[in-house]
Motif scaffolding. Sequence first.
Motif, PDB file in Angstrom:
ATOM      1  N   ASP A  20       0.830  -1.198   0.000  1.00  0.00           N
ATOM      2  CA  ASP A  20       0.000   0.000   0.000  1.00  0.00           C
ATOM      3  C   ASP A  20       0.874   1.262   0.000  1.00  0.00           C
ATOM      4  O   ASP A  20       0.617   2.205  -0.746  1.00  0.00           O
TER       5      ASP A  20
ATOM      6  N   ARG B 244       2.409   1.646  -3.383  1.00  0.00           N
ATOM      7  CA  ARG B 244       1.429   2.118  -4.364  1.00  0.00           C
ATOM      8  C   ARG B 244       1.252   3.635  -4.255  1.00  0.00           C
ATOM      9  O   ARG B 244       1.126   4.332  -5.264  1.00  0.00           O
ATOM     10  N   LYS B 245       1.223   4.147  -3.038  1.00  0.00           N
ATOM     11  CA  LYS B 245       1.094   5.596  -2.843  1.00  0.00           C
ATOM     12  C   LYS B 245       2.267   6.333  -3.481  1.00  0.00           C
ATOM     13  O   LYS B 245       2.090   7.406  -4.064  1.00  0.00           O
TER      14      LYS B 245
ATOM     15  N   LEU C 161       3.977   5.242  -6.079  1.00  0.00           N
ATOM     16  CA  LEU C 161       3.768   5.143  -7.526  1.00  0.00           C
ATOM     17  C   LEU C 161       2.714   6.136  -8.011  1.00  0.00           C
ATOM     18  O   LEU C 161       2.882   6.768  -9.058  1.00  0.00           O
ATOM     19  N   VAL C 162       1.638   6.284  -7.248  1.00  0.00           N
ATOM     20  CA  VAL C 162       0.589   7.240  -7.604  1.00  0.00           C
ATOM     21  C   VAL C 162       1.150   8.654  -7.583  1.00  0.00           C
ATOM     22  O   VAL C 162       0.913   9.447  -8.505  1.00  0.00           O
TER      23      VAL C 162
ATOM     24  N   GLY D  75       3.144   9.442 -10.614  1.00  0.00           N
ATOM     25  CA  GLY D  75       2.304   9.758 -11.763  1.00  0.00           C
ATOM     26  C   GLY D  75       1.686  11.137 -11.661  1.00  0.00           C
ATOM     27  O   GLY D  75       1.619  11.873 -12.658  1.00  0.00           O
TER      28      GLY D  75
ATOM     29  N   HIS E 174       1.535   3.735 -17.393  1.00  0.00           N
ATOM     30  CA  HIS E 174       1.605   3.818 -15.933  1.00  0.00           C
ATOM     31  C   HIS E 174       0.276   3.408 -15.293  1.00  0.00           C
ATOM     32  O   HIS E 174       0.263   2.681 -14.299  1.00  0.00           O
ATOM     33  N   ALA E 175      -0.824   3.842 -15.872  1.00  0.00           N
ATOM     34  CA  ALA E 175      -2.142   3.487 -15.329  1.00  0.00           C
ATOM     35  C   ALA E 175      -2.362   1.977 -15.404  1.00  0.00           C
ATOM     36  O   ALA E 175      -2.911   1.378 -14.468  1.00  0.00           O
TER      37      ALA E 175
ATOM     38  N   LEU F 138      -0.434   0.349 -12.629  1.00  0.00           N
ATOM     39  CA  LEU F 138      -1.143   0.479 -11.349  1.00  0.00           C
ATOM     40  C   LEU F 138      -2.310  -0.509 -11.257  1.00  0.00           C
ATOM     41  O   LEU F 138      -2.581  -1.046 -10.186  1.00  0.00           O
ATOM     42  N   GLU F 139      -2.975  -0.762 -12.371  1.00  0.00           N
ATOM     43  CA  GLU F 139      -4.059  -1.748 -12.372  1.00  0.00           C
ATOM     44  C   GLU F 139      -3.522  -3.132 -12.041  1.00  0.00           C
ATOM     45  O   GLU F 139      -4.124  -3.866 -11.251  1.00  0.00           O
TER      46      GLU F 139
ATOM     47  N   PHE G 204      -0.834  -3.748 -10.385  1.00  0.00           N
ATOM     48  CA  PHE G 204      -0.417  -3.664  -8.990  1.00  0.00           C
ATOM     49  C   PHE G 204      -1.620  -3.909  -8.079  1.00  0.00           C
ATOM     50  O   PHE G 204      -1.528  -4.655  -7.106  1.00  0.00           O
ATOM     51  N   ASP G 205      -2.752  -3.301  -8.414  1.00  0.00           N
ATOM     52  CA  ASP G 205      -3.974  -3.496  -7.632  1.00  0.00           C
ATOM     53  C   ASP G 205      -4.448  -4.949  -7.708  1.00  0.00           C
ATOM     54  O   ASP G 205      -4.965  -5.485  -6.727  1.00  0.00           O
TER      55      ASP G 205
END
Length: 136
Positions: free
Chosen positions: A14, A17-18, A20-21, A24, A34-35, A38-39, A41-42
């Motif tokens: 988590d 991920r923050k 990485l966000v 972006g 990149h999106a 992230l998908e 990754f989720d």
Amino acid sequence: MANTNLDHHLALLDHLRKILVALGEAEQILDSSHALFLERFDELVAALPVDQEGSLYLGQDLISQIFQRYPQIAHLVPRDLLWFFGGDCLHFMPDEEIAIYQRLDERRFEAEENGEPFDWNQERQLLSMPDEGSKH
């Protein structure tokens, strides 16, 4: 115990991920994929509690990709995640660090077998301390 270990690594994912966000949002990434990253990754975060063993390869792939795609944040990837996913992720760890994590796992398994509490972070700090000999 196993849930505590998994929860620890999910919290680290988590946190990653923050990062990485934020990367972006800061528009430091010119790649339009990149999106999609992230998908994926989720997907890993969602699949890990359901099928930990089956998710390890995806985790290895994604963590390795972070080092390749986002070298500017490689130093921010929690070392615990490299050890947790293993495989190709271990290429990003020096031998000395791998030895520390091996001892840490041994201590964790020993504590589990004896029904003793185990604090991963505290034990890791103890194992990472340099040996000063018996000067004191």
